[in-house]
Design a protein around this motif. Sequence first.
Motif, PDB file in Angstrom:
ATOM      1  N   MET A 145       6.322  -4.969  -8.172  1.00 54.91           N
ATOM      2  CA  MET A 145       5.722  -4.223  -7.277  1.00 54.91           C
ATOM      3  C   MET A 145       5.446  -2.799  -7.114  1.00 54.91           C
ATOM      4  N   VAL A 146       6.497  -2.310  -6.675  1.00 52.47           N
ATOM      5  CA  VAL A 146       6.531  -0.681  -6.829  1.00 52.47           C
ATOM      6  C   VAL A 146       6.556  -0.067  -7.532  1.00 52.47           C
ATOM      7  N   GLY A 147       6.323  -0.829  -8.548  1.00 46.13           N
ATOM      8  CA  GLY A 147       7.012  -0.186  -9.791  1.00 46.13           C
ATOM      9  C   GLY A 147       7.876   0.559 -11.010  1.00 46.13           C
ATOM     10  N   VAL A 148       9.060  -0.071  -9.836  1.00 47.09           N
ATOM     11  CA  VAL A 148      10.048  -0.084 -10.328  1.00 47.09           C
ATOM     12  C   VAL A 148      11.242  -0.971 -11.222  1.00 47.09           C
ATOM     13  N   PRO A 196       9.391   4.661  -4.436  1.00 48.81           N
ATOM     14  CA  PRO A 196       8.812   5.374  -3.457  1.00 48.81           C
ATOM     15  C   PRO A 196      10.571   5.671  -2.466  1.00 48.81           C
ATOM     16  N   THR A 197      10.551   6.335  -1.524  1.00 49.80           N
ATOM     17  CA  THR A 197      11.415   6.871  -0.285  1.00 49.80           C
ATOM     18  C   THR A 197      11.914   6.380   0.193  1.00 49.80           C
ATOM     19  N   ASN A 198      10.802   5.394   0.977  1.00 49.14           N
ATOM     20  CA  ASN A 198      11.853   4.625   2.220  1.00 49.14           C
ATOM     21  C   ASN A 198      11.563   2.764   1.599  1.00 49.14           C
ATOM     22  N   MET A 199      12.158   2.461  -0.031  1.00 52.31           N
ATOM     23  CA  MET A 199      12.541   1.077   0.409  1.00 52.31           C
ATOM     24  C   MET A 199      13.689   1.089   0.146  1.00 52.31           C
ATOM     25  N   PHE A 200      14.609   0.106   0.751  1.00 45.40           N
ATOM     26  CA  PHE A 200      15.935   0.551   0.513  1.00 45.40           C
ATOM     27  C   PHE A 200      16.738  -1.266  -0.006  1.00 45.40           C
ATOM     28  N   ARG A 222       4.870   6.907  -0.551  1.00 49.54           N
ATOM     29  CA  ARG A 222       5.930   6.051   0.757  1.00 49.54           C
ATOM     30  C   ARG A 222       5.475   5.100   0.800  1.00 49.54           C
ATOM     31  N   ILE A 223       5.473   3.637   1.450  1.00 49.77           N
ATOM     32  CA  ILE A 223       5.200   2.398   1.643  1.00 49.77           C
ATOM     33  C   ILE A 223       4.536   2.946   3.101  1.00 49.77           C
ATOM     34  N   GLU A 239       0.711  -1.503   0.456  1.00 49.82           N
ATOM     35  CA  GLU A 239      -0.162   0.018  -0.027  1.00 49.82           C
ATOM     36  C   GLU A 239       1.463   1.165  -0.148  1.00 49.82           C
ATOM     37  N   ILE A 240       1.515   2.048  -0.957  1.00 49.77           N
ATOM     38  CA  ILE A 240       1.525   3.119  -1.428  1.00 49.77           C
ATOM     39  C   ILE A 240       1.061   4.565  -1.537  1.00 49.77           C
TER      40      ILE A 240
END
Lengths: 98, 393, 551
Positions: free
Chosen positions: B216-219, B337-341, B186-187, B181-182
């Motif tokens: 899954m996050v579009g990248v 998203p900015t909070n995925m490492f 941000r996730i 869920e983004i």
Amino acid sequence: MPKDNEKNSIKKIICRCEEITEEEIREAIREGYTTIKSIKRRTRAGMGLCQGRTCSTLIRDIIAEMTGDKKEDILPDSVRPPLYPVELSVLGKKVNKE
Amino acid sequence: MKNKKSYEVTIIGGGVCGCAIAYHLAKEGVKVALVEKGDICSAASGANLGFSVLSYRQNPITLKMAQDQLLVLRELSQELEIDIEYAESGGLIPITNQEELQVLSSMVDRCHEWGFKEIKIVNPQRANQQEPALDREKIIAAVYCPLEGILNPINLTIGFANAAKRNGADIYANSSVIGFEITNKRIKEIILPAEKIKTNLVISAAGAWTRELINMVGVDLPIYYERGEAMISSPVSRIIKGAVTDGILFTEASSIKSMIVGACLAQSASGGIILAQSTTEGEDYNIQNSPFGLSLVARRVLSFFPALKNLNIIRMWSGLVSFSEDKQPVFGFLDNPTNMFVVTGFHSTIGIASAIGNMVKEVYFREGSSYDVSAYSPLRFIKKSSALVKGDN
Amino acid sequence: MERMREVELLVIGAGPAGLGAAIEASRYGVKVLLVDDKDKPGGQLFKQIHKFFGSKEHLAGTRGFDIGLHLLKEADSQGVEISLQTKVLGTMDKDVISLLVKEREMKLLKAKRIVLATGGIEKALSFPGWNLPGVMSAGAAQTLINIERVLPGERILMVGSGNVGLIISYQLLQAGADVVGIVEAGSSITGYLVHAGKVMRAGVPIYTSHTIKEARGGKSVEEVVITALDRRWNPIKGIEKTFSADTVCISVGLNPNGQLASLAGCEFKFFPELGGFLPLHDDNMESTKKGIYIAGDLSGIEEANSALDEGRLAGISVAASLGYIDSNRFAKLKEDYWDRLNKLRGGPFGHKRSIAKKKILLSSQQKEMRYQEIDCIELEENTKLKNYKSIPSLKEFQEFPGYPSLSRIKKGAVACIECIQEIPCDPCVAACPFKAININPYITDLPYLDENKCKGCGVCIASCPGQAIFVLNYNYSSEKAAISFPYEYLPYPKIGGKAVGVNRKGEPVAEVKIVKVDKRANFDKTAVITIACDKKYINQIRSIERIKDDA
């Protein structure tokens, strides 16, 4: 190698090939390893010569008893070749494509 | 209705990387969830030989990490309360021809340049001292590094996982990530089969499944995987001292049609000898064994170690090992998203897993990084691809 | 590049199921390669020295290893290529099969169709001391005595009273060992009463509601302790027995040997009634992996006859799938085999398996199971199996149609059939020259003795695989009666000599005289011994104490 004094005490062995005791398996289950495969990784039970053919149903019984999981949901370990031991020299021979 | 669990950090991937990161964060009091689609250590981490590698680290940064790790590895069994069976018994790269000698001499020179002196080219006699079972007639030289060694990769991974749990981490095994869920780049939540969990930061340590997960996050990241095969014998008395890596693997000659074959071996603490490796391109997550691969490995092993001819092979397997397009590690945040490492592609991760875990901790607490990992950012792929595409992504 | 051999049909496992598949497929023109890891084909058949149950088509009344030889000849004559000492190491990438031949050579091949007939493997039972030398599976003991001709020990405790445990106990006695007892955790004997009867007559006690507590010894088993169990299967403190023993045989059931099926990608489901996890199959015996068929114990632990028929069915299904049999003919053949299989699974011993097999077919078709559940409850009610803790009493035997009436017994020689369970078996019917024995309409029905037609000739005695037929001759002489019974122990007693007559439980009853030892060839090594005893023992004495071989 597993602890020697534990091996010498009269503890019931479940995996005969690797000499893993029932207590070691129960300990692994308590740690949260509740599948046959993960217990194998944690304890080495099933990694020996017979590749789990002897101990796997016994381990399933223990898991079912401790977790309440149904036996049909406690899946067997994955099967890998070779289904019989094969000597390295034989494996390394020029392969005959029959 | 049950309250959704909430975590500061969720790590996806229960291999050695994910578990090491979970441990290093949980140890500092971070509320961590570790999500793994199978069992802990069920993929590449469970399939490898357990080499602690220094000599063929591809770059000075990972070499430094590995060097520093030696001190850690020596104490890690105590720290993790599990015997990781670490043996600093030395590493050997047998060299059979001039081409290999050239390539490997350059490699040794580079290591010296990077400050790693404890590695050298030795003569066959010296190589034989390190590995008495080696047929020294077959080699012209060898690379020898006394600080390399072997450990038990499964115990290491499980050790990290157990220690993470002891420090309060929650482990969700047999839980595939179905989606995210983004909101506002941000996730917010991770969707699992049985539940959703809330989190502030997601760390992808998913190995061969990295690309699929990030999609899954579009990248889309150019992270691929290869299938490496290995096998193990029934226990025998100690005959192989340390880690052995085939020199041929450093040249093109190791390629046979579309398969790379070389003789790598180590004897585990329990006595079984692990022999590898035949590597092919990864496809459809296929982990079956190839019809020929391990036969070719067997032949190659026996040419160096004829004494092993009566070894009984009891199990064959394969592991899917991830690598990035430029063969360098991936370590860094996405921008959306900015909070995925993302953490993957380190090669020979086993020996430096603890260092990776520690580096993630440093990133999390915004401490200075012990190593300059700026070149490993995944954005290098995204920037590149956005340069090729017109318009917004 | 050399092309890999591709066989039409690869049959893996040359036991009854594999041989059946190879024979039928080759009969219709399929080129078959049959492989087996042993150096003799026949699977479990070669270890089976007892006479088999079943019908004529199953060669009932024939000893296991003879059935094996017969099937082998059939396969041979049809041009089946047989490769022995050939171990299938696994299925690799791209459907390539890896084989190890005679421990020396690796081969790779492909197959258009595969029949997996890999049988079953014995379950383990753990208890303190089970890793001492001397503890082994019952099947291992059977291999030692029947193939290797070596006794595993002299004093043996058998754990498990299923047919395997009972039969192997009997064979251990024949081989010259002492079986100190059979323990059964359940409250009743799980195998056929006729098998239990044989060992009980030989003096082996069966302890139901008991299990092995411990095996003790220094370097090997020296002593065993058994304990009684309560209704909840918990040991009852204080009720233990200790025996001196040097061997423990474990016979607690079999698991389907699904290793290769699993590696090849077949879908598995758990059916405890059939041994545990097993690969699903449809009514053609095809697994969930197209082109791979299964048969025999692999598809569910049963016995040799259904293994053979399932194998044959798999064979014709393969032939039909390759175009060698047209669909109409195939449908008829298939119906016949299912008819035979259903008959074998009829009767109370088979009903649980019958239900499980129906569920397997439904699972593979992914159909609703509820309709069948109702069917099954009805089936269960109609065929309730009575539980026996021991051999039934005389009174019980007398209630069944195989036991002659007292008035007929007093008239003179007459057969006495002590077979009271519905098992699929009928060789006695064909054996009787006067057609005095009937089993119909189902093969599982109880034998009915027409005491008027019966002349007491005794030909039926040796035909019964269960050794459950006797001849009672009340009027042997004015003082004595004569009783004839089957006997398969060596040495045979001497004619004119004396022996100790025993009852159904092996308890000594009275001294008897050996009148006749009939060893005619067509009894196929089942001797029929006739003893003379007091008339009052006509309903009691059913055998003699075994003679210890002093040699």
